[in-house]
Motif scaffolding. Structure first.
Motif, PDB file in Angstrom:
ATOM      1  N   MET A   1       0.928  -1.314   0.035  1.00  0.00           N
ATOM      2  CA  MET A   1      -0.116   0.072   0.007  1.00  0.00           C
ATOM      3  C   MET A   1       0.962   1.225  -0.052  1.00  0.00           C
ATOM      4  SD  MET A   1      -3.312  -0.267  -0.031  1.00  0.00           S
ATOM      5  CE  MET A   1      -3.840   1.350   0.648  1.00  0.00           C
ATOM      6  N   MET A   2       0.290   2.373  -0.920  1.00  0.00           N
ATOM      7  CA  MET A   2       1.081   3.502  -0.851  1.00  0.00           C
ATOM      8  C   MET A   2       0.413   4.440   0.162  1.00  0.00           C
ATOM      9  SD  MET A   2       3.310   2.925  -3.068  1.00  0.00           S
ATOM     10  CE  MET A   2       4.320   4.571  -3.621  1.00  0.00           C
ATOM     11  N   TYR A   3      -0.535   4.313   0.722  1.00  0.00           N
ATOM     12  CA  TYR A   3      -1.011   4.989   1.749  1.00  0.00           C
ATOM     13  C   TYR A   3      -1.183   4.466   2.940  1.00  0.00           C
ATOM     14  CZ  TYR A   3      -3.743   7.290  -2.317  1.00  0.00           C
ATOM     15  OH  TYR A   3      -3.679   8.126  -3.432  1.00  0.00           O
ATOM     16  N   ALA A   4      -0.791   5.055   4.109  1.00  0.00           N
ATOM     17  CA  ALA A   4      -1.067   4.546   5.608  1.00  0.00           C
ATOM     18  C   ALA A   4      -2.459   4.087   5.999  1.00  0.00           C
ATOM     19  CB  ALA A   4      -0.562   5.625   6.530  1.00  0.00           C
ATOM     20  N   GLY A   5      -3.185   4.977   5.004  1.00  0.00           N
ATOM     21  CA  GLY A   5      -4.809   4.912   5.278  1.00  0.00           C
ATOM     22  C   GLY A   5      -5.323   5.458   6.685  1.00  0.00           C
ATOM     23  N   LYS A   6      -4.691   6.372   7.341  1.00  0.00           N
ATOM     24  CA  LYS A   6      -5.121   7.217   8.235  1.00  0.00           C
ATOM     25  C   LYS A   6      -4.599   8.478   8.398  1.00  0.00           C
ATOM     26  CE  LYS A   6      -1.809   4.917  11.359  1.00  0.00           C
ATOM     27  NZ  LYS A   6      -1.585   3.986  12.574  1.00  0.00           N
ATOM     28  N   ILE A   7      -5.411   9.394   9.033  1.00  0.00           N
ATOM     29  CA  ILE A   7      -4.876  10.855   9.292  1.00  0.00           C
ATOM     30  C   ILE A   7      -5.172  10.915  10.675  1.00  0.00           C
ATOM     31  CG2 ILE A   7      -5.755  12.870   8.878  1.00  0.00           C
ATOM     32  CD1 ILE A   7      -6.693  12.104   5.843  1.00  0.00           C
ATOM     33  N   LEU A   8      -4.339  11.695  11.287  1.00  0.00           N
ATOM     34  CA  LEU A   8      -4.033  12.055  12.532  1.00  0.00           C
ATOM     35  C   LEU A   8      -4.655  13.291  12.911  1.00  0.00           C
ATOM     36  CD1 LEU A   8      -2.687  11.342  15.543  1.00  0.00           C
ATOM     37  CD2 LEU A   8      -0.776  12.887  14.893  1.00  0.00           C
ATOM     38  N   ARG A   9      -5.930  12.984  14.090  1.00  0.00           N
ATOM     39  CA  ARG A   9      -6.700  14.319  14.231  1.00  0.00           C
ATOM     40  C   ARG A   9      -6.202  14.644  15.688  1.00  0.00           C
ATOM     41  NH1 ARG A   9     -12.934  13.074  13.721  1.00  0.00           N
ATOM     42  NH2 ARG A   9     -12.946  15.197  14.565  1.00  0.00           N
ATOM     43  N   VAL A  10      -6.028  16.234  15.957  1.00  0.00           N
ATOM     44  CA  VAL A  10      -5.687  16.661  17.277  1.00  0.00           C
ATOM     45  C   VAL A  10      -6.550  17.967  17.330  1.00  0.00           C
ATOM     46  CG1 VAL A  10      -3.766  17.641  18.750  1.00  0.00           C
ATOM     47  CG2 VAL A  10      -3.123  15.922  17.018  1.00  0.00           C
ATOM     48  N   ASN A  11      -7.260  17.774  18.685  1.00  0.00           N
ATOM     49  CA  ASN A  11      -8.006  18.909  18.991  1.00  0.00           C
ATOM     50  C   ASN A  11      -7.347  19.678  20.246  1.00  0.00           C
ATOM     51  OD1 ASN A  11      -9.890  20.662  20.439  1.00  0.00           O
ATOM     52  ND2 ASN A  11     -11.514  19.836  19.070  1.00  0.00           N
ATOM     53  N   LEU A  12      -6.760  20.944  19.817  1.00  0.00           N
ATOM     54  CA  LEU A  12      -5.890  21.729  20.825  1.00  0.00           C
ATOM     55  C   LEU A  12      -6.674  22.142  21.917  1.00  0.00           C
ATOM     56  CD1 LEU A  12      -3.649  23.878  18.263  1.00  0.00           C
ATOM     57  CD2 LEU A  12      -3.179  21.721  19.388  1.00  0.00           C
ATOM     58  N   GLU A  13      -8.134  22.357  21.866  1.00  0.00           N
ATOM     59  CA  GLU A  13      -8.876  22.756  22.730  1.00  0.00           C
ATOM     60  C   GLU A  13      -9.272  21.430  24.057  1.00  0.00           C
ATOM     61  OE1 GLU A  13     -12.760  25.229  22.088  1.00  0.00           O
ATOM     62  OE2 GLU A  13     -11.234  25.609  20.446  1.00  0.00           O
ATOM     63  N   SER A  14      -9.720  20.544  23.480  1.00  0.00           N
ATOM     64  CA  SER A  14     -10.068  19.377  24.443  1.00  0.00           C
ATOM     65  C   SER A  14      -8.945  18.730  24.600  1.00  0.00           C
ATOM     66  CB  SER A  14     -11.247  18.457  23.790  1.00  0.00           C
ATOM     67  OG  SER A  14     -10.689  17.985  22.540  1.00  0.00           O
ATOM     68  N   GLY A  15      -7.903  18.761  23.758  1.00  0.00           N
ATOM     69  CA  GLY A  15      -6.785  17.793  23.999  1.00  0.00           C
ATOM     70  C   GLY A  15      -6.880  16.427  23.257  1.00  0.00           C
ATOM     71  N   GLU A  16      -7.827  16.344  22.684  1.00  0.00           N
ATOM     72  CA  GLU A  16      -8.233  14.751  22.302  1.00  0.00           C
ATOM     73  C   GLU A  16      -7.462  14.446  21.069  1.00  0.00           C
ATOM     74  OE1 GLU A  16     -12.364  12.318  21.470  1.00  0.00           O
ATOM     75  OE2 GLU A  16     -12.287  14.293  20.999  1.00  0.00           O
ATOM     76  N   VAL A  17      -6.865  13.188  21.039  1.00  0.00           N
ATOM     77  CA  VAL A  17      -6.116  13.047  19.826  1.00  0.00           C
ATOM     78  C   VAL A  17      -6.669  11.563  19.293  1.00  0.00           C
ATOM     79  CG1 VAL A  17      -3.960  12.138  18.924  1.00  0.00           C
ATOM     80  CG2 VAL A  17      -3.767  13.789  20.822  1.00  0.00           C
ATOM     81  N   LYS A  18      -7.052  11.623  17.979  1.00  0.00           N
ATOM     82  CA  LYS A  18      -7.766  10.327  17.305  1.00  0.00           C
ATOM     83  C   LYS A  18      -7.196  10.141  16.210  1.00  0.00           C
ATOM     84  CE  LYS A  18     -12.041  12.275  17.650  1.00  0.00           C
ATOM     85  NZ  LYS A  18     -13.423  12.591  17.665  1.00  0.00           N
ATOM     86  N   GLU A  19      -7.715   9.136  15.512  1.00  0.00           N
ATOM     87  CA  GLU A  19      -7.132   8.929  14.036  1.00  0.00           C
ATOM     88  C   GLU A  19      -8.360   8.778  13.390  1.00  0.00           C
ATOM     89  OE1 GLU A  19      -6.684   4.146  13.088  1.00  0.00           O
ATOM     90  OE2 GLU A  19      -5.113   4.992  14.477  1.00  0.00           O
ATOM     91  N   TYR A  20      -8.288   9.040  11.933  1.00  0.00           N
ATOM     92  CA  TYR A  20      -9.391   9.218  10.908  1.00  0.00           C
ATOM     93  C   TYR A  20      -8.978   8.544   9.848  1.00  0.00           C
ATOM     94  CZ  TYR A  20     -12.607  11.178   7.069  1.00  0.00           C
ATOM     95  OH  TYR A  20     -13.217  10.913   6.138  1.00  0.00           O
ATOM     96  N   ARG A  21      -9.935   7.415   9.230  1.00  0.00           N
ATOM     97  CA  ARG A  21      -9.675   6.722   8.210  1.00  0.00           C
ATOM     98  C   ARG A  21     -10.718   7.042   7.155  1.00  0.00           C
ATOM     99  NH1 ARG A  21      -6.467   2.408   9.186  1.00  0.00           N
ATOM    100  NH2 ARG A  21      -5.478   1.840  11.218  1.00  0.00           N
ATOM    101  N   PRO A  22     -10.123   7.592   6.229  1.00  0.00           N
ATOM    102  CA  PRO A  22     -10.937   8.197   4.992  1.00  0.00           C
ATOM    103  C   PRO A  22     -11.406   6.896   4.328  1.00  0.00           C
ATOM    104  CG  PRO A  22      -8.877   9.386   4.840  1.00  0.00           C
ATOM    105  CD  PRO A  22      -8.795   8.143   5.795  1.00  0.00           C
ATOM    106  N   GLU A  23     -12.614   6.816   3.491  1.00  0.00           N
ATOM    107  CA  GLU A  23     -13.068   5.902   2.492  1.00  0.00           C
ATOM    108  C   GLU A  23     -11.878   5.731   1.446  1.00  0.00           C
ATOM    109  OE1 GLU A  23     -15.587   4.111   2.722  1.00  0.00           O
ATOM    110  OE2 GLU A  23     -16.331   4.952   4.596  1.00  0.00           O
ATOM    111  N   ASN A  24     -11.762   4.572   0.859  1.00  0.00           N
ATOM    112  CA  ASN A  24     -10.784   4.457  -0.091  1.00  0.00           C
ATOM    113  C   ASN A  24     -11.160   5.200  -1.472  1.00  0.00           C
ATOM    114  OD1 ASN A  24      -9.190   2.737   1.307  1.00  0.00           O
ATOM    115  ND2 ASN A  24     -10.311   0.812   0.606  1.00  0.00           N
TER     116      ASN A  24
END
Length: 573
Positions: A1-24
């Motif tokens: 695969m050329m894509y890692a398949g995930k995008i890192l999401r960081v909310n500076l207000e809440s401090g929450e860190v999540k990952e987002y997986r876009p549709e192919n």
């Protein structure tokens, strides 16, 4: 695969860190980079967000070729622009994109605002929000050095005082010498109190092409093309500023705030002169064979060679003919985190207004030391610098003037003149981020470059007929570079892009299909602008650059009305 398949999401207000997986399908239809980013922004509704609010996310994207192809270590920084209130994007080379991809992330979404200065530390496990109290107020160079001392082998994207003070054209400096320069992405970071993003060298993910042997052949074909390309070789030897003398010959070197066609001292500010006198070593982005960057030995210290745009925007545009002054101004702008094009044009406007007794900014053409001081005043919003920090469009509005500010959609016009290359008129007027010479590079088409696969051939650099069509076609094709994300200095033909994408992803990206991807992406960005209130009514050029000048373009002014009519008809608008 050329894509890692995930995008890192960081909310500076809440401090929450999540990952987002876009549709192919998002990757397949838009490839990566700005194409994926604009779809995410449309989902967020960024077009209606106040640019300095927490509702305007900063989205940073890589592409499918990142960390595996030459000249593809580029990251696309995107948000609603605080300078133009339109689509904002700016790409930068260096190591940043490769480090982010290798850590297992195709991109990064930064949401919200922090109530204190912070920086992000990113590796394969995610992100940590760390205090930047000790970094706030430091220059870009100082901040990078401090982060590297604390974190080790990282790639950094940092802002300087200009970003902290919300200068609307503040840039992001990446790895010391590469800048995401345009549309004020540094100010977006500053509004979030985000001083820097540091990505660790983490080999958690390795892109694997679907057809390794075919991918290798495609890479070899492109390498051969680069070796035989005149422009690539010029950039390799002397950087982009090797064009300065030729630019003046064509009438393409903006002079005295776009009011003259002859500078008369091009050889004094050319990188041919600077490299011969001060070159220490060649420099470039990770994995790039062109290596257009240069490190200078100047006054016993290391400085970076100014790009063509900077040599012109601080040189001929301001009537400063000292290369040494330009080396120092470029270094200062980088350390403060200022877009050298927008700052040069805005200072040039201040000089023009002063000399013509329209408004007194206390600075005249040729005053290098005052121009240098003005860069500091802009970055720290001191005195007249506070007004100029808003950009030329807002200066013009504040003074009740019309047609004097050299901008399109609020983005200052770069150092290529539509009077020298007519198609730049419609290209500037319709470009989604405002007046921009990249990525379409219509001046190259006007100088003889052809993209025969799509019928992109100039009829002559002063002709207006046909320019609306070839510009629209070139905009469609060049969007693929923003999605890959690949440097536009790579002289890749459609067949090279088709081969690289097809063999890497396993999807049949024909020459026709990559054009369709580019067109689809361009239109999505246009949709963003329409929703943001920056659509058709902003497709115009200022009077200041529509007056004839002497020199290489003598007597010629583009007919924007003819070009736009043709352009709209071709696009079906």
């Amino acid at each position: 695969m050329m894509y890692a398949g995930k995008i890192l999401r960081v909310n500076l207000e809440s401090g929450e860190v999540k990952e987002y997986r876009p549709e192919n399908s998002l990757y397949e239809e838009y490839v990566g980079g700005g194409g994926v980013a604009v779809n995410l922004h449309l989902d967020y509704g960024s077009y209606k967000a106040e640019p300095f609010s927490g509702d305007n996310p900063l989205i940073v994207m890589t592409g499918p070729l990142t960390a595996s192809a030459l000249s593809a270590s580029r990251a696309q920084f995107t948000a609603r622009s605080p300078l133009t209130y339109a689509w904002g994007e700016s790409s930068s080379g260096g190591k940043f994109a490769t480090y982010l991809k290798r850590a297992g992330w195709d991109g990064l979404i930064v949401e919200g605002k922090s109530d204190r200065p912070v920086y992000l530390y990113i590796d394969s496990s995610g992100a940590e929000i760390r205090s930047a109290d000790h970094l706030w107020g430091k220059t870009t160079y100082e901040a990078q050095e401090a982060i590297e001392r604390d974190e080790g082998d990282v790639s950094t994207a940092v802002i300087g005082p200009a970003g902290e003070n919300l200068v609307r054209y503040a840039c992001i400096l990446v790895d010391n010498s590469r800048a995401a320069g345009r549309t004020g992405m540094g100010a977006v970071m500053g509004s979030k109190r985000l001083k820097a993003i540091a990505v660790a060298k983490d080999e958690a993910f390795t892109p694997e092409p679907a057809d390794p042997e075919g991918y290798r052949r495609a890479m070899n074909d492109l390498v051969a093309r680069i070796k035989d390309n005149f422009t690539a070789n010029m950039f390799k030897e002397v950087g982009t500023g090797g064009y300065v003398e030729s630019s003046e010959m064509f009438g393409d070197l903006p002079t005295k705030y776009f009011t003259q066609g002859v500078f008369g001292a091009a050889e004094k500010i050319s990188s041919n002169y600077i490299v011969e006198k001060y070159l220490k070593r060649h420099d470039g982005c990770l994995g790039c064979p062109i290596r257009c960057g240069k490190v200078l030995d100047y006054n016993g210290k290391e400085y970076h060679l100014p790009e063509y745009e900077t040599l012109a925007s601080y040189g001929s545009l301001l009537m400063i003919d000292s290369a040494e002054a330009l080396i120092e101004m470029n270094h200062l702008a980088n350390s403060l985190g200022l877009d050298t094009i927008s700052s040069g044009v805005t200072i040039g406007m201040a000089m023009y207004l002063t000399e013509n007794n329209i408004a007194d900014f206390g600075i005249r053409f040729g005053e290098a030391e005052k121009a240098r001081q003005m860069l500091e005043d802009i970055a720290f919003r001191r005195g007249k610098g506070d007004v100029l920090a808003e950009g030329s469009m807002r200066v013009e509005q504040q003074l009740g003037l019309h047609g004097v500010a050299a901008h399109v959609r609020g983005l200052e016009i770069p150092m290529h003149d539509p009077r020298a290359f007519a198609s730049l008129a419609v290209a500037y007027a319709t470009n989604n981020r405002g007046a921009c010479h990249l990525p379409h590079q219509m001046y190259n088409i006007e100088m003889g470059m052809k993209i025969k696969e799509y019928g992109i051939v100039s009829t002559g650099r002063f002709e207006n007929e046909g320019k609306g069509v070839i510009t629209a076609k070139m905009q469609n094709y060049s969007e693929i570079f923003n999605s890959l994300v690949m440097c536009v200095f790579v002289p890749a033909k459609p067949k090279h892009i088709s081969q690289l994408l097809s063999t890497s992803t396993g999807i049949d990206y024909t020459i026709e299909r990559i054009y369709e991807v580019g067109e689809r992406t361009f239109l999505r960005k246009r949709e963003f602008n329409e929703l943001a209130g920056r659509g058709k009514e902003w497709d115009r050029l200022p009077e200041i650059i529509m007056q004839p000048v002497d020199g290489g373009s003598e007597g010629h002014v583009p007919d924007l009305e003819v070009q736009l009519r043709e352009y709209y008809q071709f696009r079906g608008w």
